[in-house]
Every structure is written in structure tokens, then in C-alpha cells.
Write a protein that holds these residues in place. Sequence first.
Motif, PDB file in Angstrom:
ATOM      1  N   HIS A   1       0.857  -1.181   0.000  1.00 48.71           N
ATOM      2  CA  HIS A   1       0.000   0.000   0.000  1.00 48.71           C
ATOM      3  C   HIS A   1       0.895   1.235   0.000  1.00 48.71           C
ATOM      4  O   HIS A   1       1.978   1.237   0.602  1.00 48.71           O
ATOM      5  CB  HIS A   1      -0.889  -0.014   1.248  1.00 48.71           C
ATOM      6  CG  HIS A   1      -1.917   1.068   1.292  1.00 48.71           C
ATOM      7  ND1 HIS A   1      -1.618   2.357   1.696  1.00 48.71           N
ATOM      8  CD2 HIS A   1      -3.239   1.061   0.989  1.00 48.71           C
ATOM      9  CE1 HIS A   1      -2.716   3.088   1.645  1.00 48.71           C
ATOM     10  NE2 HIS A   1      -3.723   2.325   1.216  1.00 48.71           N
ATOM     11  N   LYS A   2       0.466   2.299  -0.664  1.00 51.84           N
ATOM     12  CA  LYS A   2       1.334   3.483  -0.796  1.00 51.84           C
ATOM     13  C   LYS A   2       1.726   4.071   0.551  1.00 51.84           C
ATOM     14  O   LYS A   2       2.846   4.583   0.713  1.00 51.84           O
ATOM     15  CB  LYS A   2       0.663   4.544  -1.669  1.00 51.84           C
ATOM     16  CG  LYS A   2      -0.624   5.126  -1.105  1.00 51.84           C
ATOM     17  CD  LYS A   2      -1.184   6.195  -2.040  1.00 51.84           C
ATOM     18  CE  LYS A   2      -2.467   6.798  -1.500  1.00 51.84           C
ATOM     19  NZ  LYS A   2      -3.005   7.833  -2.422  1.00 51.84           N
ATOM     20  N   SER A   3       0.835   3.976   1.554  1.00 56.06           N
ATOM     21  CA  SER A   3       1.170   4.513   2.877  1.00 56.06           C
ATOM     22  C   SER A   3       2.235   3.661   3.562  1.00 56.06           C
ATOM     23  O   SER A   3       3.117   4.183   4.253  1.00 56.06           O
ATOM     24  CB  SER A   3      -0.083   4.590   3.751  1.00 56.06           C
ATOM     25  OG  SER A   3      -1.017   5.504   3.215  1.00 56.06           O
ATOM     26  N   ASP A   4       2.156   2.329   3.376  1.00 57.29           N
ATOM     27  CA  ASP A   4       3.182   1.456   3.936  1.00 57.29           C
ATOM     28  C   ASP A   4       4.531   1.708   3.284  1.00 57.29           C
ATOM     29  O   ASP A   4       5.569   1.752   3.958  1.00 57.29           O
ATOM     30  CB  ASP A   4       2.793  -0.012   3.736  1.00 57.29           C
ATOM     31  CG  ASP A   4       1.733  -0.479   4.724  1.00 57.29           C
ATOM     32  OD1 ASP A   4       1.707   0.056   5.841  1.00 57.29           O
ATOM     33  OD2 ASP A   4       0.944  -1.364   4.379  1.00 57.29           O
ATOM     34  N   LEU A   5       4.533   1.900   1.956  1.00 55.17           N
ATOM     35  CA  LEU A   5       5.783   2.158   1.243  1.00 55.17           C
ATOM     36  C   LEU A   5       6.405   3.464   1.712  1.00 55.17           C
ATOM     37  O   LEU A   5       7.607   3.544   1.968  1.00 55.17           O
ATOM     38  CB  LEU A   5       5.516   2.205  -0.262  1.00 55.17           C
ATOM     39  CG  LEU A   5       6.748   2.294  -1.169  1.00 55.17           C
ATOM     40  CD1 LEU A   5       7.642   1.079  -0.993  1.00 55.17           C
ATOM     41  CD2 LEU A   5       6.323   2.424  -2.628  1.00 55.17           C
ATOM     42  N   ALA A   6       5.559   4.498   1.871  1.00 55.81           N
ATOM     43  CA  ALA A   6       6.059   5.797   2.313  1.00 55.81           C
ATOM     44  C   ALA A   6       6.571   5.733   3.747  1.00 55.81           C
ATOM     45  O   ALA A   6       7.568   6.382   4.098  1.00 55.81           O
ATOM     46  CB  ALA A   6       4.960   6.847   2.191  1.00 55.81           C
TER      47      ALA A   6
ATOM     48  N   LYS B   1       7.521  -1.964  -4.238  1.00 51.99           N
ATOM     49  CA  LYS B   1       6.815  -1.048  -5.124  1.00 51.99           C
ATOM     50  C   LYS B   1       5.386  -0.856  -4.637  1.00 51.99           C
ATOM     51  O   LYS B   1       4.827  -1.679  -3.927  1.00 51.99           O
ATOM     52  CB  LYS B   1       6.806  -1.587  -6.553  1.00 51.99           C
ATOM     53  CG  LYS B   1       6.090  -2.909  -6.723  1.00 51.99           C
ATOM     54  CD  LYS B   1       6.121  -3.398  -8.156  1.00 51.99           C
ATOM     55  CE  LYS B   1       5.300  -2.518  -9.057  1.00 51.99           C
ATOM     56  NZ  LYS B   1       5.197  -3.037 -10.432  1.00 51.99           N
ATOM     57  N   GLU B   2       4.805   0.269  -5.034  1.00 52.82           N
ATOM     58  CA  GLU B   2       3.414   0.556  -4.678  1.00 52.82           C
ATOM     59  C   GLU B   2       2.475  -0.334  -5.473  1.00 52.82           C
ATOM     60  O   GLU B   2       2.656  -0.547  -6.672  1.00 52.82           O
ATOM     61  CB  GLU B   2       3.102   2.024  -4.958  1.00 52.82           C
ATOM     62  CG  GLU B   2       1.676   2.430  -4.593  1.00 52.82           C
ATOM     63  CD  GLU B   2       1.387   3.881  -4.918  1.00 52.82           C
ATOM     64  OE1 GLU B   2       0.227   4.206  -5.237  1.00 52.82           O
ATOM     65  OE2 GLU B   2       2.335   4.699  -4.865  1.00 52.82           O
ATOM     66  N   ASP B   3       1.464  -0.864  -4.791  1.00 55.57           N
ATOM     67  CA  ASP B   3       0.451  -1.703  -5.431  1.00 55.57           C
ATOM     68  C   ASP B   3      -0.916  -1.199  -4.967  1.00 55.57           C
ATOM     69  O   ASP B   3      -1.273  -1.328  -3.791  1.00 55.57           O
ATOM     70  CB  ASP B   3       0.650  -3.165  -5.038  1.00 55.57           C
ATOM     71  CG  ASP B   3      -0.292  -4.113  -5.787  1.00 55.57           C
ATOM     72  OD1 ASP B   3      -1.324  -3.636  -6.298  1.00 55.57           O
ATOM     73  OD2 ASP B   3       0.006  -5.319  -5.846  1.00 55.57           O
ATOM     74  N   ALA B   4      -1.666  -0.627  -5.882  1.00 53.58           N
ATOM     75  CA  ALA B   4      -2.955  -0.030  -5.539  1.00 53.58           C
ATOM     76  C   ALA B   4      -3.949  -1.063  -5.024  1.00 53.58           C
ATOM     77  O   ALA B   4      -4.934  -0.707  -4.368  1.00 53.58           O
ATOM     78  CB  ALA B   4      -3.536   0.675  -6.767  1.00 53.58           C
TER      79      ALA B   4
ATOM     80  N   CYS C   1       0.737  -7.180   2.029  1.00 56.92           N
ATOM     81  CA  CYS C   1       1.682  -7.115   0.916  1.00 56.92           C
ATOM     82  C   CYS C   1       1.499  -8.315   0.016  1.00 56.92           C
ATOM     83  O   CYS C   1       0.901  -9.321   0.403  1.00 56.92           O
ATOM     84  CB  CYS C   1       3.135  -7.038   1.416  1.00 56.92           C
ATOM     85  SG  CYS C   1       3.741  -8.547   2.203  1.00 56.92           S
TER      86      CYS C   1
ATOM     87  N   GLU D   1      11.341   2.131  -8.304  1.00 54.20           N
ATOM     88  CA  GLU D   1      10.800   1.441  -9.468  1.00 54.20           C
ATOM     89  C   GLU D   1      11.489   1.995 -10.711  1.00 54.20           C
ATOM     90  O   GLU D   1      12.174   3.024 -10.638  1.00 54.20           O
ATOM     91  CB  GLU D   1       9.289   1.636  -9.556  1.00 54.20           C
ATOM     92  CG  GLU D   1       8.857   3.077  -9.649  1.00 54.20           C
ATOM     93  CD  GLU D   1       7.344   3.218  -9.613  1.00 54.20           C
ATOM     94  OE1 GLU D   1       6.833   4.249 -10.097  1.00 54.20           O
ATOM     95  OE2 GLU D   1       6.657   2.307  -9.116  1.00 54.20           O
TER      96      GLU D   1
END
Length: 219
Positions: free
Chosen positions: A43-48, A85-88, A95, A197
Motif C-alpha cells: 500500500h502506498k502509505s506502507d511504502l512511504a 513497489k506501490e500496489d494499488a 503485501c 521502481e
Amino acid sequence: MLTRTRRDGIRPIEIGRQIVAAMDDRAESTSGQVAHRYVVGLHKSDLAALGDAMKPLLSELRQAITNHARYEGYSLSGDAEVVLKEDAAMRLGSCSVTIAEPVATEPMAAEQIVSEHPAQHSTPLSHKYSVVLADGLSHTLEGDLVTIGRQASCTIVIHDNNISRVHARFRADSDGWTIEDLGSTNGTRVAGVLITEPTALVGGQTIALGSLQMRFEQA
């Protein structure tokens, strides 16, 4: 790092567990032959939220892959690599793990693939490009797939302890060149931005492999 917990979001140890599970699943059908490269969707928040912890986490994940393969007697197809990588499609705290390449008993080098299938791998660009190091040494990007790192099998070999054995990969297509970090220890930056990425390159941009500076420009 892997055992560190968070009150919400993904736990690093969960990423490691899922990669190991993917290795075990593959090994069951391949007599112990397992891939070395894994792509983790977050998730984008986890990646950030990983932020500055990303580099040591990637290093620990690579080591976990190597150690698990050694403990179970698996044969890795190459040096361990992990890409986040981000996964919508991912929910916060979850994950996905994808094996990024097929398993082969004798992995074929990128240079062999290009030479044996020229019609499929010819560079469609009308201009050649190169990377120029701070000391003025220039390396022309030949073909459409160029690896760079300390390892002798890389297309561009650079003896610098700040960069990983196979640090990054340049790839060309009809839209131009991109660069992808291959789970390096010290990261790859384009124009000062840490990349996670494949990232498009523009002539004149600076690239940093760890602390090693270079410039991408038309040859």
C-alpha cells in the motif's frame, strides 16, 4: 529491522515471511531450484512509512533469502534481489510477493539474451547515450539492457565499495532509457530522488549509485 513492529501498517517481518513462503512454494515444484528476485507490492502509505528504513530492510531481506536458501538446501538462480513497489490493490498492512523471473538451472546472462535474439532486443533509439562518471570516464549504453555494479558479469563494471555487486539496470525501449535499482544496499537516485521502481531518464540528469555520481547524456 525485520522483528520491529508497528502499531499499524505492514510489519517488516511479514514481508520476510511471505518471501520465504514464495520460495518454499516454488521449491516444491522445481526440485529446490528457486528464483533470486522478488517484487513486493505494498500500500502506498506502507511504502512511504518505510522511508529511511528501506535500505537496511532491503539488505536484511536479501540476507534472509540467502540464509533460507542455504538452510533448506535450495539453489538460487542468482544473487538475492528484492524490489518494493506501490500496489494499488494492497490494503494497509498487507503485501503481495511476486517472483520476478522464471527459474532456470543455468541462468542466461543478459548479454547472451541480447546476442542470441537480436531481432527482439535491438535498441530502437536513434541516438546513443552514455553515463559519464565524475572523473570524466564515459560508458556508452550498448544494446537495450545494461547492468552496472561491482560484479564481473555486469555490462558496466565499477570497482567501488559504495555500490552493490549488481546495483542497477538500464533498459531502452521506444520511449527512451529507464533505470531500475536492483535492491542495492545504498540505493539509486535520479536528480536527487531515491527511486524504488523503473524511472525514465532525460539527457543531462544526474544519477547516484550510493555515493558514486554520474551523468546521463547523449553520446
